[in-house]
Write an enzyme that holds these catalytic residues in place. Structure first.
Site, mmCIF file in Angstrom:
data_model
loop_
_atom_site.group_PDB
_atom_site.id
_atom_site.type_symbol
_atom_site.label_atom_id
_atom_site.label_comp_id
_atom_site.label_asym_id
_atom_site.label_seq_id
_atom_site.Cartn_x
_atom_site.Cartn_y
_atom_site.Cartn_z
ATOM 1 N N LYS A 100 44.492 35.502 -14.607
ATOM 2 C CA LYS A 100 44.903 36.239 -15.794
ATOM 3 C C LYS A 100 46.126 35.547 -16.374
ATOM 4 O O LYS A 100 47.160 35.435 -15.712
ATOM 5 C CB LYS A 100 45.235 37.688 -15.440
ATOM 6 C CG LYS A 100 45.741 38.499 -16.628
ATOM 7 C CD LYS A 100 46.226 39.870 -16.175
ATOM 8 C CE LYS A 100 46.946 40.578 -17.305
ATOM 9 N NZ LYS A 100 47.571 41.839 -16.879
ATOM 10 N N GLY A 161 53.357 49.093 -19.790
ATOM 11 C CA GLY A 161 54.117 50.123 -19.102
ATOM 12 C C GLY A 161 54.450 51.344 -19.930
ATOM 13 O O GLY A 161 55.102 52.271 -19.440
ATOM 14 N N ALA A 187 47.007 47.031 -20.350
ATOM 15 C CA ALA A 187 48.374 47.444 -20.710
ATOM 16 C C ALA A 187 48.389 48.622 -21.674
ATOM 17 O O ALA A 187 47.705 48.623 -22.698
ATOM 18 C CB ALA A 187 49.176 46.294 -21.307
ATOM 19 N N THR A 210 50.536 50.894 -14.301
ATOM 20 C CA THR A 210 51.658 51.836 -14.343
ATOM 21 C C THR A 210 51.221 53.293 -14.243
ATOM 22 O O THR A 210 51.832 54.089 -13.515
ATOM 23 C CB THR A 210 52.469 51.631 -15.633
ATOM 24 O OG1 THR A 210 52.936 50.287 -15.680
ATOM 25 C CG2 THR A 210 53.660 52.571 -15.684
#
Length: 258
Positions: A100, A161, A187, A210
């Site tokens: 990645k 996050g 994300a 997260t």
């Protein structure tokens, strides 16, 4: 229908997976990683190279089951050359060729640098890696990454996050319309419902870190995301009803009025 679901594989380059839920590992304690993987029923887990340092006493690789495919990232890279160096180190550690690409030079907003990411795709593809670039959902950049050798495109849904969900939904839809590669939302996904919504759009997979790591019960939240991803995929395959004006779901004539 059951046979169609059984044959519905996530295909990335030469690899095939049954699960469309990719688990991040950047914020977990090592002791919780295994239980999160088990509950998520994930087959791919991302990891930062700094957590796979074989010289350390605590090595994340010791906590990941051997049947799980590793997706190391180039976290910490500020340009394409640094991403290449990290990828080479990852391969030397035995993490394989799936990589990645994360190139972030902005320390405030942590936004990916699409220009350097395009360069990194080309460099890594030439060295035999299977690159999955993390990027802004920009059509021109996605085309360039595809042409540079990307095996999948990983657009952010929202700032990393943030748990804000599908802020980039319209732009991700454009990628789905125009890019003939797996689109993996990465994300910003903050809840199982948001993951389900992304899958209903038709994305190939969702990556979450997260939102699980910050849950009160990490393993249970991993399970919730797994169920949501599966539900969203099945809904997409079934054909989600389009949005319209009010419309009766049962006949209004031919009963009491006749």
């Amino acid at each position: 229908m059951q046979e169609n679901l059984k044959n519905d594989k996530l295909k990335i380059g030469k690899y095939e997976f049954d699960s469309r839920f990719i688990l991040g590992s950047g914020k977990y304690s090592l002791e919780l990683i295994k239980s999160a993987i088990e509950e998520a029923k994930a087959q791919i887990i991302t990891l930062a190279l700094r957590r796979a340092n074989t010289g350390e006493i605590a090595n994340i690789l010791d906590y990941i089951p051997k049947n799980i495919t590793l997706l190391p990232n180039t976290s910490g890279a500020r340009n394409a050359d640094e991403a290449l160096r990290i990828a080479r180190l990852s391969r030397e550690l035995g993490c394989g060729e799936l990589i990645k690409i994360e190139v972030i030079s902005d320390s405030r907003y942590l936004l990916p640098d699409n220009y350097e990411t395009i360069k990194a795709c080309e460099l890594l593809a030439k060295e035999g890696f299977t690159p999955l670039p993390y990027m802004h959902a920009d059509l021109y950049a996605a085309r360039a990454m595809r042409d540079a050798g990307a095996a999948a495109i990983m657009p952010l849904a929202a700032p990393i996050g943030s748990n804000k969900g599908l802020c980039a939904k319209e732009f991700i839809q454009i990628l789905l319309n125009e890019i003939d590669l797996p689109i993996i939302v990465d994300a910003g996904i903050g809840s199982p419902s948001q993951a389900c919504e992304a899958m209903q759009m038709g994305v190939s997979a969702v990556m979450v870190n997260t939102a699980i790591a910050e849950a009160k019960d990490i393993a249970l939240m991993a399970r919730a995301f797994s169920l949501a991803v599966n539900a969203g995929r099945v809904a997409f395959l079934a054909g989600v009803a389009s949005v319209s004006e009010a419309k009766a779901s049962s006949p209004l004539t031919g009963f009491l009025r006749d």
